[in-house]
Design an enzyme around this catalytic site. Structure first.
Site, PDB file in Angstrom:
ATOM      1  CG  ASP A   1      -2.287   0.607   0.937  1.00  0.00           C
ATOM      2  OD1 ASP A   1      -2.331   1.840   0.851  1.00  0.00           O
ATOM      3  OD2 ASP A   1      -3.270  -0.130   0.809  1.00  0.00           O
TER       4      ASP A   1
ATOM      5  CG  HIS B   1      -5.166   3.839   1.032  1.00  0.00           C
ATOM      6  ND1 HIS B   1      -4.850   2.542   0.691  1.00  0.00           N
ATOM      7  CD2 HIS B   1      -6.385   4.082   0.488  1.00  0.00           C
ATOM      8  CE1 HIS B   1      -5.843   2.022  -0.022  1.00  0.00           C
ATOM      9  NE2 HIS B   1      -6.791   2.938  -0.152  1.00  0.00           N
TER      10      HIS B   1
ATOM     11  CB  SER C   1      -9.311   0.785  -0.468  1.00  0.00           C
ATOM     12  OG  SER C   1      -8.673   1.168  -1.646  1.00  0.00           O
TER      13      SER C   1
END
Length: 479
Positions: free
Chosen positions: A215, A257, A428
């Site tokens: 990521d 994220h 996600s």
């Protein structure tokens, strides 16, 4: 990859290429003064333009884009995928044939291809292509001709001989996006999905399930913090080169994220060793060949991750399987092995077009549902390739402390202040829900990744979604 006085490593050191992909990068904000908050169609298209601009700025314009029917686009709202200009991926075993093809077409090109990088996953080479005399696209037109010459048809299930080097990104390029929303200030101080109790007895370090989160990196201040105590330094870590650095006065797009994804897994599967890889640091994106090179190094380690969670992907030229990932699957027999499993987000453009790597048969592709068991309006879908759905709407987990200024309409310019948690939506985040469920099952049953996934899949709720006219399978908590 090592960490002093920490848990044993799970992955090899990443390619030096990742060292080049460091933040910060600047985002030029478009003029949104003419976008009406009540005009959803215009807002969606402007959101696509804004997110495309994030990527263009991050790559300093050294990037190409294709739209419907794989043609050049005049409006970034119509982009289907980005690709690396002037470069193509070619199967290594067909390289000499490909070079001979170029020699036979010498009058059509200005020079010959040049091999520019070491093989990717042993089976793939990167070529710098010569420009075409007919002014066709150096990559798309040439790849089309190569595959036509070597007999690749749309019905052929084998990987193509040649393909563009696509961009893999944490955000899709149509209305919807992954993340489907910009981060929001949560209403609750508790994570969702809820934090599960630690297993009793706790597993020994050597027996803990090993997970790799590929990521944007790990924001280290979240570890052992009061806001996210489920992210413990004994279990969640990153190499120093994979740490994410955040300006608290101006949190950049997609910051946190990877940290958020790791937090979701940790809540569902405490006492799991989670290593966060900073692969998607340049505008939340990386070339397909480069992320696969890193996965190749990880899978080649004796202490390789058992679960690989990828909340990123791409649509592709001709909807064909992404060639780098296809070759990785061949090298490591990912369709057959029991000791490693890839779990990937299905993407968020409300489309049934395949999103890679999630669409590979060897991956567990995860779409998003809302708490009411309906497919989220942003989620990709498709009975032929999306295996399972999990909640991806309004999850709450760790996020950097500081100020974030929204850059997408209709909230462009709105300032949000975060104190360690955020609420976020997208496939996600439904993907790590499944990763966490599988990791917890592996620990509880002392079983392999593949067997644990089959056990999780067996718990699925069957539903019919009238909007997409499909039967779907849902796993994990919903409310």
């Amino acid at each position: 990859m090592s960490q002093p006085d920490g848990p044993a490593r799970t992955l090899n050191p990443l390619s030096p290429l990742i060292r080049l992909l460091r933040l910060p990068w600047r985002l030029r904000r478009p003029d949104l003064s003419q976008v009406r908050p009540t005009d959803p169609g215009r807002i969606d298209r402007e959101k696509a333009r804004v997110q495309a601009r994030v990527i263009r700025d991050a790559f300093k314009g050294e990037i190409a884009a294709a739209g419907p029917e794989d043609r050049a686009v005049k409006d970034d709202a119509d982009i289907r995928f980005f690709y690396r200009p002037g470069h193509a991926l070619v199967q290594a075993e067909r390289l000499e044939e490909v070079m001979e093809w170029f020699r036979g077409r010498g009058e059509d090109f200005r020079g010959e291809p040049e091999r520019v990088e070491d093989p990717v996953a042993d089976h793939l080479v990167v070529l710098r292509l010569p420009s075409r005399r007919d002014r066709g696209d150096d990559v798309l037109a040439t790849v089309t001709e190569l595959n036509d010459f070597f007999g690749r048809s749309d019905e052929d299930e084998t990987p193509p001989v040649a393909a563009p080097d696509h961009l893999v990104y944490v955000t899709t390029l149509k209305p919807g996006f992954c993340p489907a929303t910009e981060p929001e200030v949560p209403r609750s101080r508790r994570p969702w999905p809820p934090q599960q109790p630690d297993p009793i007895p706790a597993p020994d370090a050597k027996d803990k399930v090993r997970v790799a989160v590929v990521d944007t990196g790990l924001w280290m201040d979240a570890i052992d913090s009061a806001a996210s105590p489920w992210l413990e330094s004994d279990d969640v870590f990153a190499d120093s080169t994979d740490e994410e650095h955040v300006n608290s006065a101006a949190i950049h797009p997609y910051a946190g994220h990877g940290t958020f994804v790791a937090g979701v897994i940790s809540c569902l599967a405490p006492e799991t060793r989670i290593e966060v890889e900073g692969a998607l640091t340049l505008g939340g994106a990386i070339w397909e060949s480069r992320i696969v090179r890193q996965l190749d190094e990880a899978l080649g380690d004796n202490d390789h991750p058992q679960l690989i969670s990828i909340s990123a992907g791409t649509h592709t030229f001709g909807n064909l399987p992404a060639l780098s990932f296809a070759m990785l699957g061949v090298k490591y027999r990912l369709a057959e092995r029991d000791d490693v499993l890839v779990i990937a987000a299905a993407g968020n453009d409300a489309s049934d077009d395949e999103f890679w790597p999630a669409a590979f048969p060897w991956a567990v592709s995860v779409g998003s549902v809302d708490p009411d068991k309906k497919v989220s309006d942003f989620s990709n879908y498709g009975k032929h390739w999306v295996k399972v759905y999990a909640r991806g709407r309004n999850l709450v987990n760790a996020f950097p402390i500081g100020t974030y200024t929204c850059h997408e309409p209709p909230h462009a310019g709105v300032v949000r202040k975060f104190d360690g948690l955020a609420q976020w939506s997208g496939t996600s985040f439904s993907a790590p829900v499944v990763t966490g469920l599988v990791a917890a099952e592996m620990r509880a049953s002392k079983t392999s990744p593949r067997a644990a996934w089959q056990a999780v899949e067996a718990t699925a709720i069957d539903e019919h979604d009238a909007r997409i006219h499909e039967d779907i399978r849902i796993v994990g908590p919903l409310t």
